[in-house]
Design a protein around this motif. Structure first.
Motif, short mmCIF file in Angstrom:
data_model
loop_
_atom_site.label_atom_id
_atom_site.label_comp_id
_atom_site.label_asym_id
_atom_site.label_seq_id
_atom_site.Cartn_x
_atom_site.Cartn_y
_atom_site.Cartn_z
N VAL A 29 91.82 92.37 22.00
CA VAL A 29 90.87 93.03 21.10
C VAL A 29 90.39 94.30 21.78
N ALA A 30 90.23 95.37 21.02
CA ALA A 30 89.71 96.63 21.56
C ALA A 30 88.34 96.92 20.97
N VAL A 31 87.40 97.32 21.85
CA VAL A 31 86.08 97.77 21.43
C VAL A 31 86.01 99.28 21.62
N ALA A 32 85.68 100.00 20.56
CA ALA A 32 85.43 101.43 20.66
C ALA A 32 83.95 101.64 20.95
N VAL A 33 83.65 102.43 21.96
CA VAL A 33 82.27 102.70 22.35
C VAL A 33 82.00 104.18 22.10
N ILE A 34 81.11 104.47 21.16
CA ILE A 34 80.74 105.86 20.87
C ILE A 34 79.46 106.14 21.64
N ASP A 35 79.57 106.94 22.68
CA ASP A 35 78.44 107.09 23.61
C ASP A 35 78.63 108.38 24.42
N SER A 36 78.19 108.36 25.67
CA SER A 36 78.21 109.57 26.50
C SER A 36 79.47 109.69 27.33
N GLY A 37 80.45 108.83 27.11
CA GLY A 37 81.67 108.83 27.89
C GLY A 37 81.70 107.68 28.87
N ILE A 38 82.61 107.76 29.84
CA ILE A 38 82.77 106.66 30.79
C ILE A 38 83.29 107.21 32.12
N ARG A 39 82.84 106.63 33.20
CA ARG A 39 83.42 106.87 34.53
C ARG A 39 84.11 105.59 34.94
N ALA A 40 85.40 105.66 35.12
CA ALA A 40 86.17 104.44 35.35
C ALA A 40 87.15 104.56 36.51
N LYS A 41 87.03 105.62 37.29
CA LYS A 41 87.97 105.81 38.40
C LYS A 41 87.32 105.61 39.76
N ALA A 42 86.19 106.26 39.97
CA ALA A 42 85.61 106.34 41.31
C ALA A 42 85.11 104.99 41.79
N GLY A 43 85.51 104.61 43.01
CA GLY A 43 84.97 103.43 43.68
C GLY A 43 85.02 102.18 42.84
N MET A 44 83.88 101.50 42.80
CA MET A 44 83.81 100.23 42.10
C MET A 44 83.77 100.38 40.57
N MET A 45 83.74 101.61 40.07
CA MET A 45 83.79 101.79 38.63
C MET A 45 85.16 101.40 38.06
N LYS A 46 86.11 101.09 38.94
CA LYS A 46 87.44 100.68 38.49
C LYS A 46 87.40 99.44 37.62
N TYR A 47 86.34 98.65 37.72
CA TYR A 47 86.26 97.43 36.93
C TYR A 47 86.08 97.70 35.44
N LEU A 48 85.83 98.96 35.08
CA LEU A 48 85.82 99.33 33.68
C LEU A 48 87.22 99.69 33.21
N ASP A 49 88.03 100.25 34.10
CA ASP A 49 89.40 100.62 33.76
C ASP A 49 90.34 99.42 33.81
N GLU A 50 90.04 98.47 34.70
CA GLU A 50 90.91 97.32 34.89
C GLU A 50 90.29 96.05 34.32
N GLY A 51 91.12 95.24 33.67
CA GLY A 51 90.69 93.95 33.19
C GLY A 51 90.67 92.93 34.32
#
Length: 689
Positions: free
Chosen positions: A261-283
């Motif tokens: 299932v995909a959730v679209a989030v309409i907001d201010s964007g996302i940081r998903a690369k740096a450091g521990m923010m990878k948990y947003l990019d990776e399941g």
């Protein structure tokens, strides 16, 4: 909001209209520069023809609100306004397309084994784009289990061999029967089970299983530490507690974690690369699940892995929905394997325009099939300027719901007074979410309270809002330390990757995650059916006399319960009597069952026991009840045909319905600015609660 405040608001709007009218006269000259606008009507082709007939340039088509984008001079715009097929005029932008393919071979296993008597069972899911075929199995078990006597896949015996020792390896040549093909079909679940001589040892850590498939992928139990994110592999992890507060962990144990299932989030964007923010990019299994990003501020897609969030709000909201970070037996996110689609519609200040958000919604609806978008999260709010059906942002939200996407929106942070629900939460069809707080004790439920900032209903049109509440007080989520919110309120950042915020933005994200779990388990559900099951399974706050601790105008049906929602079979209990297609076409509009008596108390017409005075009822704690007996079901979520305006009064029944007072009327609707620059905000900062 009392009657005098509303009168003042109406006068303010009227004054604004006069100013806008004067300003508009300045743009009528023949030599005025071309303006980029959205022209809306009841029929897309008729609007297109009207624009071309005055010499305008068509730039885009926005079918979501039956509009075209165009460039027009002031004189052309003035001429266009005389066409009957033109309803409204505001700003326009375009979209582009892209797609992401699933891997052909991808099998996922639950993080826990099921144990009963002399058997263990492991549930597997084929998440790839094709069928997979088992090629080999390697097994380890504790000696106390004694001999392995049988191996089954989905109830079919594949090995019958009394194997001694504590390990075994089997290949496809060992499968029982001639030409056996042990297969997991695409998108299907199956069970891999082992049977022993003795009752099995209950310690999950005593077992190891590795299955290899002919197509090249494999699955292991227990998952490798770098995938599970437990133990020393992530020492900075902290619990968020939201998973346990809404009972989502039991679903994770059943492999209901948002996968597919995909959730679209309409907001201010996302940081998903740096450091521990990878948990947003990776399941949760290391899979890349940030499928796409679209910048609605600029009208273009951006790189999937872009760090697009300057504010921080979008990352925080996304982490509540989807973070795969794991600590103390639970994931930080409600749906740790859900796919994400990010739409940036708010700037570093957390502000965006109606045009930005509408453009983002149009892109989401246009791409819903490509990315499997089942949910859109709208963690923002602005004050209503018209009836729900005459607001262009609400029209886009309604179109998204009609397209089959479940829309989850925040109630707003303007509580605790009545009639403070914002746009787009005032749309009757969608799921609007208020906030509760755990009083800083997330593991103790009997001191929970409704958050004082959470906006309350009813709406001007008489609908009960919010439908549901969720944790929204001091919620821990992920945010990069370089974001603007961290710099403005640094005390709430841990210096690593966690940030604590309160608001209905956060509670909305919780419910979006729950909806993703519900859609994974029941992909056949329509948005109306999802709303029904969420409401029917919610747990209202009750006092020790089993009476509602808060009005339905404050808590709706109660706090969301993920496990109960997934297991609910409720039907036909939401949006009854409403026709969204007729509403969007302008053929019918609707009012709700709320009214106000001569003493200023709000109540639900035709239902006893739901009276609420226009004052905030504070409770020092209450219980979330799963056995509260609702009167007449959820009739208060229904609507009826709007006739000549349903204005506030004492509820006297007239021939054309319930007549409410004229103080809640907008005169011919709000005149929207030509550029549709009305503001929406991702967050109104509220103190931690």
């Amino acid at each position: 909001m009392d009657i005098y405040k509303i009168k003042k608001a109406v006068l303010t709007v009227c004054a604004g209209l006069a100013m806008l009218g004067s300003a508009a006269m300045l743009t009528m000259a023949e030599d005025s520069p071309k303006q980029s606008v959205i022209v809306q009507g009841s029929d897309l082709s008729a609007v297109r023809e009207a624009v071309l007939s005055v010499g305008g340039e068509i730039t885009h088509e926005l079918g979501i609100i039956r509009s075209v984008g165009a460039k027009l001079t002031g004189a052309q715009l003035e001429k266009l306004r005389t066409f009957k097929q033109v309803r409204k005029v505001y700003e326009n932008s375009g979209v582009e397309t892209s797609a992401v393919d699933k891997p052909a071979c991808s099998v996922r296993g639950k993080t826990k084994l099921r144990m009963k008597g002399d058997q263990i069972e492991w549930e597997l899911t084929n998440d790839g784009s094709g069928d997979v075929h088992l090629d080999s199995a390697t097994l380890f078990w504790p000696a106390a289990n004694d001999r392995l006597t049988e191996v089954e896949m989905n109830g079919d015996e594949i090995i019958e061999d009394e194997t001694t020792g504590v390990s075994a390896t089997f290949g496809s040549e060992d499968w029982e029967g001639d030409d056996r093909d042990i297969m997991i079909k695409r998108g299907r679940h199956t069970k891999f089970s082992l049977q022993f001589d003795n009752d099995v040892v209950r310690d999950q850590r005593s077992y190891e299983i590795r299955l290899v498939f002919r197509e090249g992928c494999s699955v292991e139990f227990p998952p490798p530490p770098d995938i599970l994110f437990s133990g020393d592999s992530d020492r900075q992890a902290k619990r968020s507690y939201v998973t346990s507060m809404v009972d989502a962990g039991r679903l994770h144990d059943q492999a209901i974690d948002g996968m597919g299932v995909a959730v679209a989030v309409i907001d201010s964007g996302i940081r998903a690369k740096a450091g521990m923010m990878k948990y947003l990019d990776e399941g949760a299994w290391g899979n890349r699940r940030l499928l796409a990003q679209y910048d609605a501020l600029k009208g273009r897609e951006i790189r999937r892995d872009s760090d697009s969030d300057d504010n921080g709000h979008g990352s925080h909201v996304s982490s509540i929905i989807a973070s795969s970070r794991y600590k103390d037996g639970e994931f930080n996110g409600i749906a740790p394997n859900v796919d994400l689609v990010m739409v940036k519609a708010f700037n570093a200040e957390g502000r965006g325009s109606y045009a930005d958000v509408i453009r983002g919604l149009d892109w989401v609806v246009s791409h819903r099939h490509e990315y499997g978008i089942g949910v859109v999260n709208l963690s923002f709010s602005t004050e209503p300027r018209s009836y729900y059906w005459d607001d262009p942002l609400n029209q886009a939200v309604m179109a998204a719901w009609e397209s089959g996407i479940v829309v989850v929106a925040s109630a707003g942070n303007r509580g605790p007074d009545a009639m403070t629900i914002g746009v787009p939460g005032n749309v009757p069809y969608i799921i609007t979410v208020g906030a509760m707080t755990d009083s800083m004790t997330p593991t103790i439920s009997d001191d929970d309270t409704l958050a004082s900032f959470s906006s309350a209903g009813p709406t001007v049109e008489g609908f009960v809002k919010p439908e549901i509440v969720a944790p929204g007080g001091h919620i821990r989520g992920m945010m990069d330390k370089g974001n603007k919110l961290v710099k403005e309120h640094p005390l709430f950042h841990d210096g690593d990757s966690y940030y604590t915020m309160s608001g209905t933005s956060q509670s909305t994200a919780v419910v979006s995650g729950v909806v993703a779990l519900l859609l994974q388990a029941h992909p056949e559900l329509t948005p109306d059916e999802v709303k029904c099951r969420l409401m029917a399974s919610a747990r209202p706050a009750v006092n020790n006399r089993d009476e509602l601790a808060y009005s339905v105008f404050q808590q709706g049906a109660g706090q969301v319960d993920a496990y109960a929602a997934v297991n609910s079979t409720a039907s036909d209990c939401a949006n009854q009597g409403l026709d969204i297609t007729a509403d969007l076409d302008g053929e019918a509009h609707y009012g709700g069952l709320a009214n106000q008596d001569e003493n200023g108390n709000y109540y639900i017409m035709g239902m006893d026991g739901y009276l609420w005075s226009n004052g905030y009822i504070w409770s020092n704690g209450y219980l979330w009840s799963n056995g509260y007996l609702w009167s007449n079901g959820y009739l208060w979520s229904n609507g009826y045909l709007w006739s000549n305006g349903y204005l506030w009064s004492n509820g006297e029944i007239l021939s054309d319905g319930y007549l409410w007072s004229n103080d809640y009327l907008w005169d011919d609707g709000y005149l929207w600015s030509a550029g549709l620059t009305e503001s929406a905000y991702t967050n109104v900062w509220v103190e931690q609660e």
